[in-house]
Design a protein around this motif. Structure first.
Motif, PDB file in Angstrom:
ATOM      1  N   UNK A  25       0.840  -1.197   0.000  1.00 10.60           N
ATOM      2  CA  UNK A  25       0.000   0.000   0.000  1.00 10.60           C
ATOM      3  C   UNK A  25       0.874   1.246   0.000  1.00 10.60           C
ATOM      4  N   UNK A  26       0.438   2.273  -0.717  1.00 10.69           N
ATOM      5  CA  UNK A  26       1.210   3.521  -0.683  1.00 10.69           C
ATOM      6  C   UNK A  26       1.072   4.174   0.691  1.00 10.69           C
ATOM      7  N   UNK A  27       2.058   4.948   1.116  1.00  6.45           N
ATOM      8  CA  UNK A  27       1.965   5.591   2.422  1.00  6.45           C
ATOM      9  C   UNK A  27       0.833   6.609   2.464  1.00  6.45           C
ATOM     10  N   UNK A  28       0.166   6.692   3.586  1.00  5.61           N
ATOM     11  CA  UNK A  28      -0.929   7.633   3.776  1.00  5.61           C
ATOM     12  C   UNK A  28      -0.408   8.801   4.606  1.00  5.61           C
ATOM     13  N   UNK A  29      -0.234   9.976   3.999  1.00  5.35           N
ATOM     14  CA  UNK A  29       0.332  11.101   4.760  1.00  5.35           C
ATOM     15  C   UNK A  29      -0.588  11.598   5.860  1.00  5.35           C
ATOM     16  N   UNK A  31      -2.215   9.653   8.014  1.00  2.56           N
ATOM     17  CA  UNK A  31      -2.078   8.786   9.182  1.00  2.56           C
ATOM     18  C   UNK A  31      -0.652   8.735   9.703  1.00  2.56           C
ATOM     19  N   UNK A  32       0.277   9.275   8.944  1.00  2.94           N
ATOM     20  CA  UNK A  32       1.679   9.218   9.328  1.00  2.94           C
ATOM     21  C   UNK A  32       1.980  10.255  10.405  1.00  2.94           C
ATOM     22  N   UNK A  33       2.886   9.928  11.316  1.00  2.00           N
ATOM     23  CA  UNK A  33       3.284  10.938  12.306  1.00  2.00           C
ATOM     24  C   UNK A  33       4.112  12.029  11.630  1.00  2.00           C
ATOM     25  N   UNK A  34       4.214  13.187  12.246  1.00  2.00           N
ATOM     26  CA  UNK A  34       5.029  14.240  11.644  1.00  2.00           C
ATOM     27  C   UNK A  34       6.483  13.805  11.534  1.00  2.00           C
ATOM     28  N   UNK A  35       7.132  14.207  10.467  1.00  2.00           N
ATOM     29  CA  UNK A  35       8.522  13.822  10.245  1.00  2.00           C
ATOM     30  C   UNK A  35       9.417  14.409  11.329  1.00  2.00           C
TER      31      UNK A  35
END
Length: 54
Positions: A25-29, A31-35
């Motif tokens: 699956x492609x990453x979901x920005x 749901x991702x934590x901040x960089x």
């Protein structure tokens, strides 16, 4: 012979990892934590050994 075998196995392994990465699956920005979470307002989660109990 050994160097060619090792290089071939390494290249096959790299292509397999790339193929698995592309098939996932492609990453979901959203749901991702901040960089970098400096000043982002996101509360820390998990434990911290130096934290005093409430």
């Amino acid at each position: 012979m050994t160097r060619r075998l090792t290089a071939s196995l390494t290249m096959v392994g790299i292509f397999v990892l790339i193929g698995l990465d592309l098939a996932g699956d492609p990453p979901n920005p959203y749901r991702a934590p901040p960089f970098i979470a400096l000043g982002s307002g996101v509360a820390a989660s998990g434990g911290f050994c130096g934290a005093l109990p409430d």
